[in-house]
Motif scaffolding. Structure first.
Motif, PDB file in Angstrom:
ATOM      1  N   PRO A 161     -58.251   3.650 -60.639  1.00  0.00           N
ATOM      2  CA  PRO A 161     -59.010   4.888 -60.442  1.00  0.00           C
ATOM      3  C   PRO A 161     -60.056   4.698 -59.356  1.00  0.00           C
ATOM      4  N   PRO A 162     -60.339   5.750 -58.579  1.00  0.00           N
ATOM      5  CA  PRO A 162     -61.394   5.632 -57.562  1.00  0.00           C
ATOM      6  C   PRO A 162     -62.706   5.195 -58.199  1.00  0.00           C
ATOM      7  N   THR A 216     -54.239   4.304 -53.224  1.00  0.00           N
ATOM      8  CA  THR A 216     -55.081   5.136 -54.089  1.00  0.00           C
ATOM      9  C   THR A 216     -55.654   6.304 -53.298  1.00  0.00           C
ATOM     10  N   VAL A 217     -56.141   6.014 -52.078  1.00  0.00           N
ATOM     11  CA  VAL A 217     -56.676   7.087 -51.236  1.00  0.00           C
ATOM     12  C   VAL A 217     -55.592   8.106 -50.921  1.00  0.00           C
ATOM     13  N   CYS A 220     -54.851  10.335 -53.935  1.00  0.00           N
ATOM     14  CA  CYS A 220     -55.907  11.343 -54.114  1.00  0.00           C
ATOM     15  C   CYS A 220     -55.786  12.441 -53.059  1.00  0.00           C
ATOM     16  N   TRP A 221     -55.551  12.029 -51.836  1.00  0.00           N
ATOM     17  CA  TRP A 221     -55.415  12.971 -50.724  1.00  0.00           C
ATOM     18  C   TRP A 221     -54.204  13.872 -50.953  1.00  0.00           C
ATOM     19  N   GLY A 223     -52.884  14.771 -53.755  1.00  0.00           N
ATOM     20  CA  GLY A 223     -53.149  15.758 -54.781  1.00  0.00           C
ATOM     21  C   GLY A 223     -53.948  16.941 -54.283  1.00  0.00           C
ATOM     22  N   ARG A 224     -54.761  16.725 -53.255  1.00  0.00           N
ATOM     23  CA  ARG A 224     -55.610  17.798 -52.729  1.00  0.00           C
ATOM     24  C   ARG A 224     -54.949  18.575 -51.598  1.00  0.00           C
ATOM     25  N   THR A 432     -61.671  16.923 -46.625  1.00  0.00           N
ATOM     26  CA  THR A 432     -60.899  16.521 -47.799  1.00  0.00           C
ATOM     27  C   THR A 432     -60.986  15.019 -48.029  1.00  0.00           C
ATOM     28  N   ILE A 436     -62.973  12.526 -50.954  1.00  0.00           N
ATOM     29  CA  ILE A 436     -62.361  11.447 -51.737  1.00  0.00           C
ATOM     30  C   ILE A 436     -63.242  10.200 -51.672  1.00  0.00           C
ATOM     31  N   ASP A 439     -66.320  10.525 -53.694  1.00  0.00           N
ATOM     32  CA  ASP A 439     -66.045  10.416 -55.121  1.00  0.00           C
ATOM     33  C   ASP A 439     -66.041   8.956 -55.589  1.00  0.00           C
TER      34      ASP A 439
END
Length: 440
Positions: A161-162, A216-217, A220-221, A223-224, A432, A436, A439
């Motif tokens: 997780p971030p 991971t980045v 997350c990216w 998903g957005r 965006t 991330i 966060d």
């Protein structure tokens, strides 16, 4: 798969390149890729389809660190294509934005890989592909190399997780004062008469307190920004290039070609009503409409000699992303017989949406004045295949290094461009991925 490889040991190979395939239960490919220790690592997810790909290792690669000869690259690729009758073989990789200047280590000016192991997921179905290259290689040694690669495959783990990171520093190249100078130079009437558009960009370097997991980045990216191309290339543990790009360079299916003019940008609204008003304002904006029309005209002009038929949207539409929205025109063509992917790359890349017009004048200005080498930012990333090839323009991208993330954004400068407004557009395009990082 091991059984198939062992069976292959007892049968002489009839072709130089062989691809073996088995089906398996679907799994999260980014989690699988992050767990692997074999390089290169490659991820690809097209913008308009339910397919994603994760690949590791290489049984064949083309790497150009120095000057790239497009004709030589086309010749090498055609020779490789002729060494197999299998239709599903893909070479993944990319071309730098400017192949006349030095590029990043390991990435080079052009780098394409036929992976050793490839996982392709369509919906809930997964295929595992293993590629073998018997050219100038002892078949038993190549089979053993494939078996070793399979034995080293790690089980997927949940992505970390971030976590909170301390931002140690940020620098922008060019800085704002230099940016203002460059925009003013491009918008001078005398310059603008001969070079009506230059796409200026900025390299934003962010130093952080810990190493960053690129996958991971990217997850997350992803998903957005689900309605974008999502891809990553990591040729060594030191550097990874990831992107969530809205822009297609081209999709070729046999001789049918799909491309687009994507230029002209505004932000998203805070509610549907404001979003609609901003979109209409973008459609009505003379500067942005002119910029998009320049891109459309250039693409039509360079594709016309290569095409039997060509059609392009007369009026732009709105293409929406998470933080911003663009003007977009679709362009379709039926190619002349024998037109190759490398002719398409030579004609289309770099597009006026990332370089400018006329191409060479704009590129010369960028080389001399921008102040840094773009590398694969605004380059062409994707894959070659006999029947279908697809490339994205690598905007909205990041080069991740130990304790550092390098971000890139560009803006099309035409007559009437305002330096401060264009600078803010760069910030909007990074919003965006910066969110991330914040966060963490």
């Amino acid at each position: 798969m091991i059984t198939k490889l062992n069976q292959l040991s007892n049968v002489p190979a009839r072709e130089a390149i062989i691809q073996l395939s088995v089906e398996a239960p679907a799994l999260p490919l980014l989690s699988w890729l992050a767990a692997q220790q074999q390089f290169p690592k490659i991820y690809w997810h097209g913008r308009d389809r339910d397919e994603d790909v994760a690949a590791i290792g290489a049984c064949k690669s083309f790497f150009f660190e120095d000057q790239v000869d497009d004709n030589e690259l086309a010749k090498i690729y055609q020779q490789q294509r002729n060494k197999t009758s299998q239709q599903d073989i893909r070479y993944y990789g990319g071309l730098a934005f400017d192949r006349t200047v030095e590029c990043w280590p390991e990435f080079g000016r052009a780098h394409f890989v036929l992976p050793r192991i490839e996982l392709r997921r369509h919906g809930n179905k997964l295929r595992i592909l293993v590629n073998l290259n018997f050219e100038d290689t002892d078949p038993q040694q190549e089979i053993q190399a494939a078996l070793r690669a399979i034995a080293q495959v790690q089980k997927p783990k949940p992505l970390s997780p971030p976590h909170k990171m301390t931002l140690m520093g940020r620098s922008d190249l060019p800085h704002y004062e230099r940016w203002e100078e460059l925009v003013n130079q491009v918008t001078q009437e005398k310059f603008n008469q001969t070079t009506p558009k230059v796409v200026l960009s900025r390299h934003t370097q962010i130093d952080v307190s810990d190493d960053i997991d690129p996958w991971t980045v990217l997850a997350c990216w992803q998903g957005r920004n689900p309605n974008s191309f999502q891809f990553g290339f990591q040729f060594s543990p030191e550097r990874a290039f990831i992107s969530c790009s809205p822009e297609r360079l081209y999709l070729r299916r046999q001789q049918e070609l799909f491309t687009e003019a994507l230029a002209g940008t505004t932000v998203r609204g805070l509610n549907p009503e404001e979003d609609t008003l901003l979109a209409q304002a973008l459609l009505d904006d003379i500067k942005n409409s002119h910029e998009n029309q320049l891109v459309r005209k250039h693409i039509v002009d360079v594709l016309t000699p290569l095409s039997q038929y060509l059609g392009a949207d007369e009026q732009p539409k709105i293409f929406k992303l998470n933080h911003i929205q663009h003007l977009h025109r679709s362009i379709r063509a039926q190619l002349q017989p024998g037109v190759s992917d490398f002719e398409l790359l030579r004609a289309l890349h770099p597009t006026p949406a990332v370089g400018g017009l006329p191409r060479e004048a704009a590129l010369n200005f960028i080389r001399q004045r921008e102040g840094y080498a773009r590398g694969w930012y605004a380059g062409a990333c994707g894959y070659f295949n006999r029947n279908e090839s697809e490339f994205s323009v690598a905007i909205r991208s990041a080069l991740i290094e130990p304790r550092r993330i390098n971000l890139f954004a560009g803006a099309g400068i035409v007559a009437g461009s305002d330096p401060l407004a264009e600078w803010q557009e760069l910030e909007n395009k990074l919003a965006t991925v910066l969110a991330i990082l914040i966060d963490f």
